[in-house]
Write a protein that holds these residues in place. Sequence first.
Motif, PDB file in Angstrom:
ATOM      1  N   ALA B 351      22.748  51.669  -1.087  1.00 55.58           N
ATOM      2  CA  ALA B 351      24.371  51.866  -0.242  1.00 55.58           C
ATOM      3  C   ALA B 351      24.813  50.738   0.508  1.00 55.58           C
ATOM      4  N   ARG B 352      23.833  50.622   1.036  1.00 57.35           N
ATOM      5  CA  ARG B 352      24.379  49.293   1.914  1.00 57.35           C
ATOM      6  C   ARG B 352      24.485  48.209   1.934  1.00 57.35           C
ATOM      7  N   ALA B 353      23.324  48.115   1.261  1.00 59.66           N
ATOM      8  CA  ALA B 353      23.232  46.448   0.200  1.00 59.66           C
ATOM      9  C   ALA B 353      24.739  46.115  -0.050  1.00 59.66           C
ATOM     10  N   LEU B 354      24.965  47.140  -0.934  1.00 61.99           N
ATOM     11  CA  LEU B 354      26.129  47.084  -2.116  1.00 61.99           C
ATOM     12  C   LEU B 354      27.565  46.798  -1.318  1.00 61.99           C
ATOM     13  N   ARG B 355      27.494  47.451   0.267  1.00 63.36           N
ATOM     14  CA  ARG B 355      28.909  46.916   0.515  1.00 63.36           C
ATOM     15  C   ARG B 355      28.789  45.922   1.070  1.00 63.36           C
ATOM     16  N   SER B 356      27.352  45.740   1.697  1.00 63.32           N
ATOM     17  CA  SER B 356      27.584  44.243   2.177  1.00 63.32           C
ATOM     18  C   SER B 356      28.249  43.260   1.122  1.00 63.32           C
ATOM     19  N   GLN B 377      29.118  34.847  -7.511  1.00 62.78           N
ATOM     20  CA  GLN B 377      28.115  35.664  -7.698  1.00 62.78           C
ATOM     21  C   GLN B 377      26.747  34.656  -7.263  1.00 62.78           C
ATOM     22  N   ASP B 378      26.795  33.930  -8.122  1.00 65.00           N
ATOM     23  CA  ASP B 378      25.101  33.569  -7.613  1.00 65.00           C
ATOM     24  C   ASP B 378      24.436  32.828  -5.984  1.00 65.00           C
ATOM     25  N   ALA B 379      26.370  32.232  -5.280  1.00 64.61           N
ATOM     26  CA  ALA B 379      26.325  31.721  -4.468  1.00 64.61           C
ATOM     27  C   ALA B 379      25.981  32.482  -3.181  1.00 64.61           C
ATOM     28  N   LEU B 380      26.700  33.736  -3.510  1.00 64.35           N
ATOM     29  CA  LEU B 380      26.973  35.558  -2.434  1.00 64.35           C
ATOM     30  C   LEU B 380      25.639  36.283  -2.419  1.00 64.35           C
ATOM     31  N   LEU B 381      24.585  35.866  -3.340  1.00 70.09           N
ATOM     32  CA  LEU B 381      23.316  36.392  -3.827  1.00 70.09           C
ATOM     33  C   LEU B 381      22.451  35.108  -3.141  1.00 70.09           C
ATOM     34  N   ARG B 388      22.283  35.427   5.738  1.00 71.39           N
ATOM     35  CA  ARG B 388      23.126  34.539   5.795  1.00 71.39           C
ATOM     36  C   ARG B 388      24.515  35.674   5.769  1.00 71.39           C
ATOM     37  N   LEU B 389      24.785  36.678   5.050  1.00 73.74           N
ATOM     38  CA  LEU B 389      25.826  37.771   4.438  1.00 73.74           C
ATOM     39  C   LEU B 389      26.472  37.853   6.031  1.00 73.74           C
ATOM     40  N   PRO B 390      27.806  38.136   6.206  1.00 77.61           N
ATOM     41  CA  PRO B 390      28.271  38.329   8.243  1.00 77.61           C
ATOM     42  C   PRO B 390      27.398  40.293   7.445  1.00 77.61           C
ATOM     43  N   ALA B 391      27.791  40.739   9.040  1.00 72.08           N
ATOM     44  CA  ALA B 391      27.566  41.821   8.901  1.00 72.08           C
ATOM     45  C   ALA B 391      27.933  42.513   8.833  1.00 72.08           C
ATOM     46  N   THR B 392      28.531  43.740   8.240  1.00 75.38           N
ATOM     47  CA  THR B 392      29.076  44.498   7.842  1.00 75.38           C
ATOM     48  C   THR B 392      29.311  46.029   8.337  1.00 75.38           C
ATOM     49  N   PRO B 393      30.192  46.666   9.307  1.00 72.15           N
ATOM     50  CA  PRO B 393      30.168  48.198   9.393  1.00 72.15           C
ATOM     51  C   PRO B 393      29.583  49.289   8.228  1.00 72.15           C
ATOM     52  N   ASP B 394      28.883  49.578   8.485  1.00 68.68           N
ATOM     53  CA  ASP B 394      27.652  50.396   7.209  1.00 68.68           C
ATOM     54  C   ASP B 394      27.518  49.629   6.432  1.00 68.68           C
ATOM     55  N   GLY B 395      27.385  48.308   6.544  1.00 63.57           N
ATOM     56  CA  GLY B 395      26.423  47.444   5.486  1.00 63.57           C
ATOM     57  C   GLY B 395      24.976  47.832   5.789  1.00 63.57           C
TER      58      GLY B 395
END
Lengths: 519, 475
Positions: B351-356, B377-381, B388-395
């Motif tokens: 759940a957290r990873a998908l929110r991220s 989508q590939d670039a984000l993956l 290197r994804l930004p930190a997210t609350p609940d992520g």
Amino acid sequence: MNLAGQRRYGTDEVVDAVVVGTGAGGAPLLAELAAAGLRVVALEAGPNFDPAAYGFDETLADEIYWTEERLSGGSTPEAFGANNSGTGIGGSTLHWGAFVPRADPRDFRLHAESGEGCDWPLDHAELTPFYDRVEAFIGTSGPTPYPWDEARRFPLPPVLRNGPAQLMAAACGRLGIAATDAPAAVVSRAFTPGGAVPLRKACINCGFCHQGCRTRAKASMDVTYLPLAVAEGAEIRPDARMHGVERDKAGRITAVVYRSGGRDLRQRCANLILCAGAVETPRLLLHLDLATGSGQVGRNYIGHVATQVWGTFAHEVGMNRGYPSSLITEDYVRPQGADFAGGYLVQSLGVEPLTWGNAVARGRGLWGPALADYLRRYNQVAGIGINGETLPCDANILTLSDETDALGMRKAHISFGYGPNETSLNAHATALMRRIWEAAGATDIWVLERVAHTLGTCRMGRDPDASVVDPFGRSHEVENLWICDGSVFPSSLAANPALTIMALSLRTAGAFLGSRTSR
Amino acid sequence: MTDDPVLFCLHFLGGSAREWRPLAAHLGPAARCVAIDLPGFGDAADQPGADVGAMADHVAARIRAERPGGPWLVAGNSMGAKVALALARRHEDGEEGLSGLAGLVLLAGSPPAPEPMAEERRQAMIAWIDADPETRRREAEAFVAANVGAPLDPEDHARTVEDVLRANPEAWKAWLTGGANEDWRARIGTLATPALVVSGAEDGDLGPEAQAALTLPHLARHRHVVARGAGHLLPLERPGALAALIRDFIAAPPGTGETPTLPPAFAALMGSERVNTRLRTALRERMREPDGPFCLAPEERATLAACLDRVLPQPGPGKIDLARRIDARLASGTGDGWRYAALPPDPQAYARALRSLDAAAAETHGRLFRDLAGHDQDALLDRAAAGRLPATPDGLAPELMTCWLEELRGEAVRTYLAHPAGLAAIGFTGIGAGGDDAEALPGYRLTGLDAREAWETPILETPILETSASTGDVR
């Protein structure tokens, strides 16, 4: 296995020993004690399976793996589940690969030889007669003479080579490396040691050794030592999960508490012999604060460097067919000019699709069309892998996590990481395996970093401050507590552990019986 | 579709229009059932047997006579399904009086190809239909009993046996020696008409794998539902569930082939005696779409599905719904025995990873992950895999996304390769190592390089489908 008509003991009866776990550690010992006339009860956390009902399927085989969650930390986290411990009568021998090299004598004296690691508190020669007995009883197949051990005799000829074995054999031939049919605890001909143990038919080469052997050709404990144990008067209780002990004022164990059918039962006993493997045995001790005075329980967690190298071939390999690891070389138990202590064995590898695909996805890091397309090369790929020494170190330790399981027991947390010795050994082995696979004609070669087996955590030794049990498996602290499984290993050895655990099990049984007569 | 469509219903071999009474009752006003006795069966038992084309003529005449005012559908059980397919082809070819066909409902259908059936059984059925009354009754009882997953209620059972006994033996034999063997594959081709295909998990020759191999490839828009515990006589066994499926189908027909097809060779092996019953049952169960309980919220699962499409693309047509299966696994609380200590328990980690991922997609593109183009989508993956994804609350913490993606890749592949379509795609023959008699398992006689056994050849020679587009490699 057939438990109908087995002898039964009352829970209020003080049996001579409760044996917890029915795998390679518990089963031979159980048979020995029963044969000596002792009243023994084995508690197995898992069910009693009918081998004929195994499904030839990796997902269905989850039933024989210990899939309760463990937490893996450290710099080289180890995978558990299908990779390691088992559940059910027979323990992890239900899913083991039945690859049975003997320990190399030099590995017992690693510290004396190299200044690294830890020496075993027993002489290898002392173990040889026990190896002989185990092999004659479970039925091992292999090449006699065996190139690295002239004295070793296999009761049965080798099993068929599969595609990966043929590829490795040809490449080793070209490179001047000695390689031969693997020592396998799979019967290549119909076999029985006689007595109470039913005949087992020859292996049918289905390739599903790790998913439970439907024909009983593979020597799991439920088709070898456990039928003997039952015939000699032992009682085996499936679905009996030990989680507690009762002790008297002197600290001696007086009863074992276990959960069965949703309720707790209590079996009175004169001795407890823990054979639950190198994760569950120390987990129980830590949970119960039993024999923990030395601070050694859970320490010195070791496994094996189990790196694999994979390649694609211009052949239809069909690696799922046949005994999976049907070729071996022991030429690298002490590689010449190596910059590390100890060594490794090399084996050819055929792997069933989910296990392989999971390794590709996790370990090779492929995704997208590259992953989908590579999976479709399944019938053209073959692997080669090692089993290499890991040295004990302070950072590699089993502790209890703050998370609990359904029984309220804290989950095991295992920290594992390679030190300089493992890193050097791994680099050496990886270069060698690449060379062999290039010589075999492989393309698209890649390396799967991998750790296997669970060992250490209750090491045996003479010094009560530096070990948990004595050289025969008896607790230094609790007089009527014994341990008999891979947790007593002081070092991991290059050899795969199960055969050595069985040999140690017979030896510990003898010591246990001796301790009673001398009392 | 407008209200009150007509559902023309075509029965199985030996059945009659009466087979459809329970379904009609459950459907209520959602569709008006017009059940038809095929020539030689039910009230039409005085007619001789007919081939598939003539049976389709018979039904077409009835449809024309009925003059449905709005859209209509054809449902067929077993034999009736082959007639339904023939009618759909005639509709799509523009035959007069057959316009307005809105959907096919194929229940344990006989496929366009000659129906897979053991010759021994065919001969036995041909023999007993002409036998003495006592034998006929006994065999008819056995025939009905053998074609259901669990016993029918006594009234349905008795009525069905009577139908078999009142069938014209010539029509019975005409199907077994004629219609069932007719090869309509080329004639049917690929139909654009939406189709609901239902198979019984306990069916014999026309079970889930046969439908996936022999029927689905002829349907551009299909939904395949595997009915747990059901056999071959689905309208009698599962009238309530079928009514619900048909209502859903009418309301929202499939726009594409929703589930994967199977190569016929793999389906044939799966149905053969080389595969043990426990494994076949498990493989069929894995073809069934899990119906919960689930763990993720619908929008989370949609993100997971989008993610899985990039991680493990399936060439199609039709794909295994990996997200639904993984979600069901998360809800079951079972696992593979370990996890990275740094990751939270699986349901939370997912759940957290998908929110991220969704948060990163919103930040970068102002849209949800699932609404992005594939390359975005590939670039984000790629960024997620590199931590290197930004930190997210609940992520999930950025550095943990690397571990989670490794878990996801592994789980995707394990789920894919547990499904018959996955095993077939890699040419796996190991399911054929042996059937139910553990004392006489064939295993493999040949284990070496380039050495295959005759039974493996059709599996090994199924062409490998390439997945197009660029490769993704996180290393």
